[in-house]
Every structure is written in structure tokens, then in C-alpha cells.
Design a protein around this motif. Structure first.
Motif, PDB file in Angstrom:
ATOM      1  N   GLU A 222     -84.218  41.125  28.064  1.00 54.85           N
ATOM      2  CA  GLU A 222     -84.519  39.923  28.835  1.00 54.85           C
ATOM      3  C   GLU A 222     -85.684  39.136  28.239  1.00 54.85           C
ATOM      4  OE1 GLU A 222     -83.238  37.341  31.558  1.00 54.85           O
ATOM      5  OE2 GLU A 222     -82.353  39.303  31.178  1.00 54.85           O
TER       6      GLU A 222
ATOM      7  N   LYS B 227     -84.473  37.285  25.278  1.00 52.99           N
ATOM      8  CA  LYS B 227     -83.601  36.191  25.712  1.00 52.99           C
ATOM      9  C   LYS B 227     -84.424  34.999  26.198  1.00 52.99           C
ATOM     10  CE  LYS B 227     -79.815  37.342  27.748  1.00 52.99           C
ATOM     11  NZ  LYS B 227     -78.789  37.773  28.729  1.00 52.99           N
ATOM     12  N   ASN B 228     -85.490  35.259  26.950  1.00 54.19           N
ATOM     13  CA  ASN B 228     -86.351  34.179  27.440  1.00 54.19           C
ATOM     14  C   ASN B 228     -87.052  33.461  26.295  1.00 54.19           C
ATOM     15  OD1 ASN B 228     -85.738  34.681  30.127  1.00 54.19           O
ATOM     16  ND2 ASN B 228     -87.433  36.116  30.404  1.00 54.19           N
ATOM     17  N   THR B 229     -87.491  34.243  25.289  1.00 57.04           N
ATOM     18  CA  THR B 229     -88.153  33.631  24.143  1.00 57.04           C
ATOM     19  C   THR B 229     -87.186  32.757  23.352  1.00 57.04           C
ATOM     20  OG1 THR B 229     -89.651  35.532  23.965  1.00 57.04           O
ATOM     21  CG2 THR B 229     -89.490  34.092  22.054  1.00 57.04           C
ATOM     22  N   VAL B 230     -85.951  33.269  23.179  1.00 60.81           N
ATOM     23  CA  VAL B 230     -84.927  32.477  22.488  1.00 60.81           C
ATOM     24  C   VAL B 230     -84.626  31.201  23.263  1.00 60.81           C
ATOM     25  CG1 VAL B 230     -82.498  32.432  21.778  1.00 60.81           C
ATOM     26  CG2 VAL B 230     -83.900  34.459  21.329  1.00 60.81           C
ATOM     27  N   MET B 231     -84.543  31.322  24.592  1.00 61.34           N
ATOM     28  CA  MET B 231     -84.284  30.152  25.444  1.00 61.34           C
ATOM     29  C   MET B 231     -85.384  29.109  25.280  1.00 61.34           C
ATOM     30  SD  MET B 231     -82.194  28.944  27.877  1.00 61.34           S
ATOM     31  CE  MET B 231     -81.481  30.195  28.941  1.00 61.34           C
ATOM     32  N   ASN B 232     -86.630  29.555  25.235  1.00 65.36           N
ATOM     33  CA  ASN B 232     -87.743  28.623  25.032  1.00 65.36           C
ATOM     34  C   ASN B 232     -87.654  27.958  23.660  1.00 65.36           C
ATOM     35  OD1 ASN B 232     -88.849  29.181  27.538  1.00 65.36           O
ATOM     36  ND2 ASN B 232     -90.186  30.799  26.770  1.00 65.36           N
TER      37      ASN B 232
ATOM     38  N   LYS C 271     -74.464  39.722  23.926  1.00 65.38           N
ATOM     39  CA  LYS C 271     -75.080  39.408  25.220  1.00 65.38           C
ATOM     40  C   LYS C 271     -76.096  40.444  25.672  1.00 65.38           C
ATOM     41  CE  LYS C 271     -71.387  41.502  27.981  1.00 65.38           C
ATOM     42  NZ  LYS C 271     -70.398  41.286  29.064  1.00 65.38           N
TER      43      LYS C 271
ATOM     44  N   THR D  79     -75.592  33.436  23.807  1.00 64.01           N
ATOM     45  CA  THR D  79     -76.416  34.618  24.071  1.00 64.01           C
ATOM     46  C   THR D  79     -77.417  34.382  25.195  1.00 64.01           C
ATOM     47  OG1 THR D  79     -78.040  33.962  22.382  1.00 64.01           O
ATOM     48  CG2 THR D  79     -76.252  35.412  21.685  1.00 64.01           C
ATOM     49  N   THR D  80     -77.770  33.118  25.419  1.00 67.43           N
ATOM     50  CA  THR D  80     -78.758  32.817  26.452  1.00 67.43           C
ATOM     51  C   THR D  80     -78.158  32.139  27.676  1.00 67.43           C
ATOM     52  OG1 THR D  80     -79.268  30.754  25.271  1.00 67.43           O
ATOM     53  CG2 THR D  80     -80.694  32.641  24.853  1.00 67.43           C
ATOM     54  N   LEU D  81     -77.190  31.247  27.478  1.00 66.83           N
ATOM     55  CA  LEU D  81     -76.623  30.477  28.588  1.00 66.83           C
ATOM     56  C   LEU D  81     -75.305  31.046  29.102  1.00 66.83           C
ATOM     57  CD1 LEU D  81     -77.352  26.841  27.338  1.00 66.83           C
ATOM     58  CD2 LEU D  81     -78.650  28.193  28.995  1.00 66.83           C
TER      59      LEU D  81
END
Length: 234
Positions: free
Chosen positions: A28, A31-36, A24, A147-149
Motif C-alpha cells: 500500500e 502504491k500511494n507513492t506511485v499514485m503521488n 496489483k 496498478t494504482t487505479l
């Protein structure tokens, strides 16, 4: 054991979620790039699944009727309330994070042909190979999603276990009542309707829309009813 495949699938999601929890502490920006990336992947997956049906009228009606039912019973609000209750108990940081992870993961893991076909094989033949393969995939997906949610992904193991377990338990009765041809149509339309929901989740993750995807979930049941009605009377 009839439920063994569903149980392994649920445990794989839990294991993947716990492994993702250990990762985790990701920057940040990363994490945002992975989320996208996840959002884009879900959009492509949703489009592919959405094109499985040969009758988009049934899919459309199922989503519309399902949305009316979901809004009437305020399904998304109930998921969110349950998520907030869990957050207060386990001390999650961001309000709504658990419900978002739970809803997203539940749809990704439960909707699709592998869940249905694998559960039917488990119930009828005690052959769990499809669910074993799905478990491996779901475990890795759970790592990335967690890891993202966040830890809400872990709780998706419960509806996945119940959903696939019930199909496995009633597999013999289902095949007696439903012909192979009708089952193929149901699976295709369920996959298509589920694909639309996953597409909505992908758009939500990218911040393009704010679709209440959980309120569309009753459409899954409506699909089965509409296919049965059209096959019998039309």
C-alpha cells in the motif's frame, strides 16, 4: 484499413491494463507513492499542454460553457453510476474505483495532439505510424495506472477507440471543410483545454482538490465550435 491505428491503440490499452492487473499486489505504501508520482506527472503534463493555445479566452470560455453543460446533464454522476454498475458485475472492491480509473485514463489517452493528428493520418493516408507510437506509450502508461487505479483503466479503451476511429473515418471530410491553418488552431486549443482537465486530474490524485473533471468534458466540443465561429466571423 482506416481503423487499424485506432484498433491497435485500443488493444494496447487493454494489454497494458491486463499486465498492470497482474501487478496489483503492490504494498500500500508503494502504491500511494506511485499514485503521488502519477499525480505530479499529470500536473506537469497538464501545464505543458495548457500553454499550447494562443487564445486563452477561447479555452476559458470552453471550460466554463462545458462545465455548465456537464453539470446540467450530470456527466460525472453518469460515469460514476456506470462504474458502480460495472463494479457490481465484476466484483471490484472499492466503490467508485472503476469510474475514477476510467475517467482518468480516458482523458490521458484521448486528449492531445497525437490522438488527433494520428487519426487524421490514418484516415487520409492510411499511415498509422503516429498511432503506433502512441499505442506503445499508452500501453506502458496503462500498466502504471492500472496498478494504482484498478481495472477501470481497461474500459478507457472503448472511448479512445471510438474517438480516434470517428476522426479517422471522417478525416477526408474534415480536411475538406477545415483548412490546415484552422486545424492547427483547433488542435492547439483542444490540447490546451485538455491540459487543464489533466491538470485537474493530477490535483485530484494528490488529494489537493475534488474537481469533477468529467463535467468539463463537453468543453472539448465547445472549443471546436468557438474556434470555428471566431475564425469565420471575427
Amino acid at each position: 484499413m482506416v481503423l487499424w491505428g485506432a484498433l491497435v491503440n485500443g488493444l494496447a490499452i487493454v494489454a497494458g491494463s491486463l499486465a498492470g492487473r497482474l501487478l496489483k499486489r503492490i504494498p500500500e505504501g508503494m502504491k500511494n507513492t506511485v499514485m503521488n508520482g502519477i499525480g505530479l506527472t499529470l500536473i506537469v503534463l497538464g501545464v505543458q499542454m495548457g500553454l499550447k493555445s494562443d487564445s486563452f479566452v477561447i479555452v476559458l470560455l470552453s471550460l466554463v460553457i462545458g462545465a455548465v453543460i456537464g453539470e446540467w446533464i450530470r456527466l460525472e454522476d453518469r460515469f460514476t453510476a456506470a462504474g458502480l454498475w460495472l463494479e457490481r458485475r465484476i466484483g471490484s472492491g472499492t466503490p467508485g474505483a472503476i469510474s475514477q480509473g476510467f475517467i482518468t485514463a480516458s482523458l490521458v489517452f484521448a486528449v492531445g495532439a497525437m490522438a488527433i493528428l494520428g487519426s487524421l493520418d490514418s484516415g487520409m493516408k492510411h499511415n498509422h505510424d503516429i498511432l503506433y507510437a502512441k499505442s506503445i506509450m499508452d500501453g506502458f502508461i496503462a500498466i502504471v495506472l492500472t496498478t494504482t487505479l484498478g481495472i477501470g483503466v481497461l474500459f478507457s479503451a472503448v472511448p479512445v477507440l471510438l474517438y480516434q476511429g470517428l476522426i479517422a473515418l471522417f478525416a477526408t471530410q474534415i480536411t475538406r471543410l477545415v483548412s490546415d491553418e484552422l486545424m492547427n488552431v483547433i488542435i492547439a486549443d483542444l490540447t490546451s483545454a485538455g491540459g487543464m482537465m489533466i491538470l485537474g486530474i493530477g490535483l485530484n490524485l494528490l488529494g489537493v482538490t475534488k474537481i469533477k473533471v468529467a463535467n468539463l468534458l463537453p468543453g472539448i466540443i465547445v472549443v471546436v465550435a468557438l474556434v470555428a465561429i471566431t475564425e469565420k466571423w471575427l
